[in-house]
Write a protein that holds these residues in place. Structure first.
Motif, mmCIF file in Angstrom:
data_model
loop_
_atom_site.group_PDB
_atom_site.id
_atom_site.type_symbol
_atom_site.label_atom_id
_atom_site.label_comp_id
_atom_site.label_asym_id
_atom_site.label_seq_id
_atom_site.Cartn_x
_atom_site.Cartn_y
_atom_site.Cartn_z
ATOM 1 N N THR A 19 0.831 -1.206 0.000
ATOM 2 C CA THR A 19 0.000 0.000 0.000
ATOM 3 C C THR A 19 0.865 1.255 0.000
ATOM 4 O OG1 THR A 19 -1.705 -1.196 1.244
ATOM 5 C CG2 THR A 19 -1.875 1.202 1.179
ATOM 6 N N ASN A 317 -7.812 -9.826 2.476
ATOM 7 C CA ASN A 317 -8.233 -8.657 3.263
ATOM 8 C C ASN A 317 -7.662 -7.374 2.683
ATOM 9 O OD1 ASN A 317 -9.832 -10.011 5.133
ATOM 10 N ND2 ASN A 317 -8.118 -10.412 6.521
ATOM 11 N N TRP A 318 -6.404 -7.440 2.259
ATOM 12 C CA TRP A 318 -5.798 -6.254 1.653
ATOM 13 C C TRP A 318 -6.545 -5.884 0.371
ATOM 14 C CZ3 TRP A 318 -3.724 -5.149 -3.090
ATOM 15 C CH2 TRP A 318 -3.030 -3.926 -3.204
ATOM 16 N N LYS A 320 -9.745 -6.511 -0.404
ATOM 17 C CA LYS A 320 -11.068 -5.964 -0.068
ATOM 18 C C LYS A 320 -10.959 -4.512 0.370
ATOM 19 C CE LYS A 320 -12.828 -10.426 1.585
ATOM 20 N NZ LYS A 320 -13.230 -11.187 2.799
ATOM 21 N N ASN A 321 -10.012 -4.226 1.267
ATOM 22 C CA ASN A 321 -9.845 -2.853 1.766
ATOM 23 C C ASN A 321 -9.481 -1.898 0.628
ATOM 24 O OD1 ASN A 321 -10.378 -3.634 4.411
ATOM 25 N ND2 ASN A 321 -8.217 -4.031 4.874
ATOM 26 N N SER A 322 -8.654 -2.359 -0.282
ATOM 27 C CA SER A 322 -8.234 -1.511 -1.403
ATOM 28 C C SER A 322 -9.414 -1.167 -2.315
ATOM 29 C CB SER A 322 -7.140 -2.211 -2.218
ATOM 30 O OG SER A 322 -5.992 -2.416 -1.434
ATOM 31 N N GLU A 324 -12.628 -1.083 -1.545
ATOM 32 C CA GLU A 324 -13.555 -0.177 -0.850
ATOM 33 C C GLU A 324 -13.061 1.265 -0.896
ATOM 34 O OE1 GLU A 324 -16.608 -0.782 0.271
ATOM 35 O OE2 GLU A 324 -16.290 -2.743 -0.650
ATOM 36 N N LYS A 325 -11.768 1.460 -0.731
ATOM 37 C CA LYS A 325 -11.201 2.811 -0.802
ATOM 38 C C LYS A 325 -11.328 3.385 -2.218
ATOM 39 C CE LYS A 325 -7.924 2.050 2.967
ATOM 40 N NZ LYS A 325 -6.496 1.835 3.336
#
Length: 452
Positions: A19, A317-318, A320-322, A324-325
């Motif tokens: 990230t 998880n990384w 999914k978070n990416s 959403e952002k």
């Protein structure tokens, strides 16, 4: 001030290593892309004044037709991008080196053969009929087409260095090289406006040689420096690896071909139905609203190779978070699009003067198209990084079969707004399907065609 400094420092030092690398590339890319956008905007009035609106429309259409031949790389560029990233993620330098050398060799062989075929058949093609141009331009257009095609073949081979740089999760550096090529082209065109009479031949030479010169120089620098261990060589060419690249690359090739049918034919349809000058109107609106997609792509571009690495390591998880952002960032582009529509007429006048009139209805339709295309790219770039592209391939083929008649019909009955509407429908379909696929992939619920 101390709190602000801590927040800024935390932005660049806290979080997953992947990230943080993406953040640094995004910030650097904004500056580079800002310059690139300014160059592209400056190039339009500069080029129109060097030739004229009709000739500029002819140039755009010819460039679109010649761009079709780029699909002869059979997806080796994108195939290399994923295979190189995977090999580097697993620390297999030898394999990465073979992929690079083999890709250069295959691209050189392919485009040497393609160039020879084009050179031979070009003598029998009447470009004035194809481009709906005056008959007296036939010989000039024949020469121009050969120039543009020759530079296209060379660019595809030499831009492989950019593929490696992007695969190494450094899209800002790749963007800098692209920007440098554009800047050199603008400088040459500016000099030509002061020293020569405007001709399509000069335009083709200036814009063709610029990026190739930059790629050749950068290849020499990087293969003797940072990427020395991956430098192409004859001893590392192994055609048995070609199949490994092609297994993924051919799918990208077919997707690219579908994209060319869907989008590059737009200029051709407009030329045939409405005339070359309307191509200029369409492209001015497209370039204006593409500023949004260019800015958004700066944010997206690091995530292709990042998702390749994350998927190889099963870090869901990384991912999914990416996503959403990225969705939240896309939502911010909607008010930006509205502002650009409201300021469109003022911006066009400031940009190109009164030479071309772009109706507000065309601006509204183009804004919608660009926003939907951005939504589609939001999901499709990570999917491309994972290599799960068969569904995208099938959708592209299905749409390609109906797009051209739909585009012609829409253009005849509703003008520029109609053909933009046809593209809006295509972008909407892609956006919906790609969102469903990325959701299933990140939740490990993708089966069948969704996981291939």
């Amino acid at each position: 001030m101390n709190l602000l400094k801590k927040q800024i420092l935390g932005f660049f030092t806290k979080g997953h290593e992947r990230t943080l690398l993406a953040k640094k590339n995004i910030i650097a890319s904004f500056g580079i892309k800002g310059i690139s956008i300014a160059i592209n905007l400056a190039l339009v009035p500069l080029t129109i004044n060097y030739v004229n609106p009709t000739q500029y429309g002819i140039w755009l259409t010819l460039s679109s037709i010649v761009a079709w031949f780029s699909f002869f790389d059979i997806g080796f560029g994108n195939g290399l991008r994923n295979r190189f990233a995977e090999s580097k993620a697993h620390g297999d330098v030898e394999k990465a080196r073979i992929y690079v050398s083999t890709t250069y060799a295959i691209l050189t062989l392919i485009f040497l053969c393609v160039w020879l075929v084009f050179f031979t058949t070009n003598f029998f093609i009447d470009w004035s009929k194809i481009l709906n141009a005056p008959k007296e331009l036939a010989q000039e257009l024949s020469t121009l087409s050969l120039i543009v095609f020759s530079f296209l073949c060379l660019r595809i081979i030499f831009q492989t260095i950019n593929t490696i740089i992007v695969a190494d999760q450094k899209p800002a550096l790749a963007g800098f090289l692209n920007m440098a090529g554009q800047l050199l082209g603008v400088i040459i065109i500016f000099i030509l406006t002061r020293t020569t009479q405007g001709t399509l031949i000069n335009l083709g030479l200036a814009l063709g040689v610029s990026p190739i010169f930059i790629f050749i120089i950068s290849s020499f620098i990087f293969y003797n420096g940072k990427y020395k261990e991956f430098a192409p060589s004859l001893k590392n060419i192994d055609f048995s690896f070609a199949r490994d690249i092609m297994n993924l690359g051919v799918k990208f090739f077919l997707i690219q071909f579908g994209a060319i049918v869907l989008f590059q034919t737009t200029n051709i349809v407009i030329t045939k139905v409405l005339g070359p000058e309307k191509v200029t109107v369409y492209n001015i609106a497209y370039k204006y609203f593409s500023v949004m997609s260019m800015l958004f792509y700066i944010i997206l571009s690091p995530f292709w190779s990042a998702f390749t690495e994350a998927y190889a390591k099963q870090e869901y998880n990384w991912m999914k978070n990416s996503i959403e952002k990225l969705k939240k960032i896309w939502l911010l582009s909607i008010p930006l699009g509205l502002i650009m529509v409201l300021l469109a007429n003022f911006a066009y006048k400031l940009w190109i003067g009164n030479v071309i009139n772009v109706p507000i209805s065309v601006s509204i339709a183009m804004a919608i198209l660009i926003l939907l295309s951005m939504r589609f790219n939001l999901f499709i770039l990570p999917i491309n990084g994972m290599g799960k592209i068969r569904l995208q391939l099938y959708v592209n083929i299905a749409i390609s079969l109906v797009y051209i008649p739909m585009a012609i019909y829409s253009c005849k009955w509703y003008g520029l707004e109609g053909i933009i509407g046809a593209n809006i429908l295509v972008a909407a379909i892609h956006a919906v399907i790609s969102q469903k696929q990325i959701t299933r992939l990140m939740t490990t619920k993708a089966t069948g065609i969704w996981n291939k």
